[in-house]
Scaffold this motif. Sequence first.
Motif, PDB file in Angstrom:
ATOM      1  N   ILE A   1       0.835  -1.206   0.000  1.00  0.00           N
ATOM      2  CA  ILE A   1       0.000   0.000   0.000  1.00  0.00           C
ATOM      3  C   ILE A   1       0.867   1.252   0.000  1.00  0.00           C
ATOM      4  CG2 ILE A   1      -1.677   1.320   1.361  1.00  0.00           C
ATOM      5  CD1 ILE A   1      -2.829  -1.388   2.281  1.00  0.00           C
ATOM      6  N   LYS A   2       1.930   1.242   0.772  1.00  0.00           N
ATOM      7  CA  LYS A   2       2.847   2.389   0.819  1.00  0.00           C
ATOM      8  C   LYS A   2       3.374   2.729  -0.561  1.00  0.00           C
ATOM      9  CE  LYS A   2       7.332   3.854   2.669  1.00  0.00           C
ATOM     10  NZ  LYS A   2       8.508   3.442   3.479  1.00  0.00           N
ATOM     11  N   GLU A   3       3.713   1.705  -1.341  1.00  0.00           N
ATOM     12  CA  GLU A   3       4.279   1.906  -2.678  1.00  0.00           C
ATOM     13  C   GLU A   3       3.201   2.091  -3.741  1.00  0.00           C
ATOM     14  OE1 GLU A   3       7.479   2.369  -3.207  1.00  0.00           O
ATOM     15  OE2 GLU A   3       7.791   2.136  -1.040  1.00  0.00           O
ATOM     16  N   ARG A   4       1.954   2.191  -3.311  1.00  0.00           N
ATOM     17  CA  ARG A   4       0.820   2.429  -4.203  1.00  0.00           C
ATOM     18  C   ARG A   4       0.675   1.328  -5.255  1.00  0.00           C
ATOM     19  NH1 ARG A   4       0.676   5.319  -0.334  1.00  0.00           N
ATOM     20  NH2 ARG A   4       0.063   7.515  -0.304  1.00  0.00           N
ATOM     21  N   ARG A   5       0.919   0.102  -4.824  1.00  0.00           N
ATOM     22  CA  ARG A   5       0.731  -1.044  -5.715  1.00  0.00           C
ATOM     23  C   ARG A   5      -0.707  -1.555  -5.655  1.00  0.00           C
ATOM     24  NH1 ARG A   5       5.606  -3.688  -6.554  1.00  0.00           N
ATOM     25  NH2 ARG A   5       7.289  -2.156  -6.674  1.00  0.00           N
ATOM     26  N   VAL A   6      -1.446  -1.121  -4.633  1.00  0.00           N
ATOM     27  CA  VAL A   6      -2.812  -1.608  -4.416  1.00  0.00           C
ATOM     28  C   VAL A   6      -3.799  -0.525  -4.823  1.00  0.00           C
ATOM     29  CG1 VAL A   6      -4.449  -2.534  -2.748  1.00  0.00           C
ATOM     30  CG2 VAL A   6      -2.002  -3.032  -2.503  1.00  0.00           C
ATOM     31  N   ALA A   7      -4.606  -0.814  -5.843  1.00  0.00           N
ATOM     32  CA  ALA A   7      -5.610   0.139  -6.304  1.00  0.00           C
ATOM     33  C   ALA A   7      -6.890   0.050  -5.483  1.00  0.00           C
ATOM     34  CB  ALA A   7      -5.929  -0.112  -7.776  1.00  0.00           C
ATOM     35  N   LYS A   8      -7.200  -1.159  -5.013  1.00  0.00           N
ATOM     36  CA  LYS A   8      -8.423  -1.359  -4.238  1.00  0.00           C
ATOM     37  C   LYS A   8      -8.173  -2.425  -3.194  1.00  0.00           C
ATOM     38  CE  LYS A   8     -13.280  -2.827  -4.623  1.00  0.00           C
ATOM     39  NZ  LYS A   8     -14.383  -3.231  -5.537  1.00  0.00           N
ATOM     40  N   ILE A   9      -8.740  -2.227  -2.000  1.00  0.00           N
ATOM     41  CA  ILE A   9      -8.657  -3.257  -0.965  1.00  0.00           C
ATOM     42  C   ILE A   9     -10.054  -3.587  -0.471  1.00  0.00           C
ATOM     43  CG2 ILE A   9      -8.291  -1.604   0.931  1.00  0.00           C
ATOM     44  CD1 ILE A   9      -6.352  -3.866   2.058  1.00  0.00           C
ATOM     45  N   ILE A  10     -10.310  -4.881  -0.337  1.00  0.00           N
ATOM     46  CA  ILE A  10     -11.557  -5.383   0.213  1.00  0.00           C
ATOM     47  C   ILE A  10     -11.203  -6.017   1.547  1.00  0.00           C
ATOM     48  CG2 ILE A  10     -13.486  -6.972  -0.130  1.00  0.00           C
ATOM     49  CD1 ILE A  10     -12.911  -6.824  -3.143  1.00  0.00           C
ATOM     50  N   CYS A  11     -11.694  -5.444   2.637  1.00  0.00           N
ATOM     51  CA  CYS A  11     -11.287  -5.932   3.951  1.00  0.00           C
ATOM     52  C   CYS A  11     -12.351  -5.604   4.993  1.00  0.00           C
ATOM     53  CB  CYS A  11      -9.937  -5.337   4.358  1.00  0.00           C
ATOM     54  SG  CYS A  11      -9.969  -3.588   4.752  1.00  0.00           S
ATOM     55  N   SER A  12     -12.166  -6.156   6.197  1.00  0.00           N
ATOM     56  CA  SER A  12     -13.135  -5.923   7.262  1.00  0.00           C
ATOM     57  C   SER A  12     -12.613  -4.989   8.345  1.00  0.00           C
ATOM     58  CB  SER A  12     -13.547  -7.259   7.902  1.00  0.00           C
ATOM     59  OG  SER A  12     -12.446  -7.861   8.552  1.00  0.00           O
ATOM     60  N   PHE A  13     -11.307  -4.758   8.387  1.00  0.00           N
ATOM     61  CA  PHE A  13     -10.740  -3.981   9.494  1.00  0.00           C
ATOM     62  C   PHE A  13      -9.601  -3.112   8.955  1.00  0.00           C
ATOM     63  CE2 PHE A  13      -8.272  -3.523  13.509  1.00  0.00           C
ATOM     64  CZ  PHE A  13      -9.293  -3.036  14.310  1.00  0.00           C
ATOM     65  N   PRO A  14      -9.924  -1.981   8.312  1.00  0.00           N
ATOM     66  CA  PRO A  14      -8.883  -1.206   7.628  1.00  0.00           C
ATOM     67  C   PRO A  14      -8.052  -0.291   8.512  1.00  0.00           C
ATOM     68  CG  PRO A  14     -11.011  -0.180   7.287  1.00  0.00           C
ATOM     69  CD  PRO A  14     -11.271  -1.461   8.039  1.00  0.00           C
TER      70      PRO A  14
END
Length: 253
Positions: free
Chosen positions: A65-78
Amino acid sequence: MTEFVDTAAEAVASVSNGATVLLGGFGNAGQPMELIDALMESGATDLTVVNNNAGQADAGLALLIKERRVAKIICSFPRQSDSWHFDEAYRAGEIELELVPQGNLAERLRAGGAGIGGFFTPTGYGTELAAGKETREIEGRHYVLEAPIRGDFALIKAYAADPYGNLVYRKTARNFGPVMATAAAHTIVQVDEVLEEALDPEAIITPSIYTDTIVGIPTGSGTKQREEREALAAGRRKPCLATKTAAELAAEK
């Protein structure tokens, strides 16, 4: 047939830009850190990641996430005290979040693996989480229709694999691994031990039909178990379930 490879880099080499990646782990427990590090090195970007959390501190998913490799995250506890990389990316509008109650997350993954087209659950009814979703009253109770989650890849951590690719896990590190393995088109697994003998079928948690690529990477938990077994062999400790190998446990079944 499950493929066994020598390095984490080989294991994740097929993960492409834009892929949906299911990441096992409940916080750090069961998170496949070495596979995530290799994914970072591979350069894959624009990923959709499914995980219970949104990364912790400066390791594993948090670095993606820090390196902006993740465009979208699906999670329950962000969000938690050390989720600063997600916080920064989200506040800057550089990552999309789909918030899913934890039970729904597990069940959506299970549905994805089982080929179920959707399911009704009361969780989230009457809240913003139900916005835009079909609702239905069943026997006087209101439900929300939830869709299955499937991944292009799953990156999970298990304790041991046998020569056929069957898996067993270590305690709470099991968490999302089994359901994610079923819900991905290609499941990549890091294990502490690759056994020489087949596991007893009654001991298997994830059958080899759900595993595609396995790499042996001894980690802290595996090292601790080996040290405990050595101490046991030297007569310095009484035996306990946690110090036995997966093969020993399978033989007792």
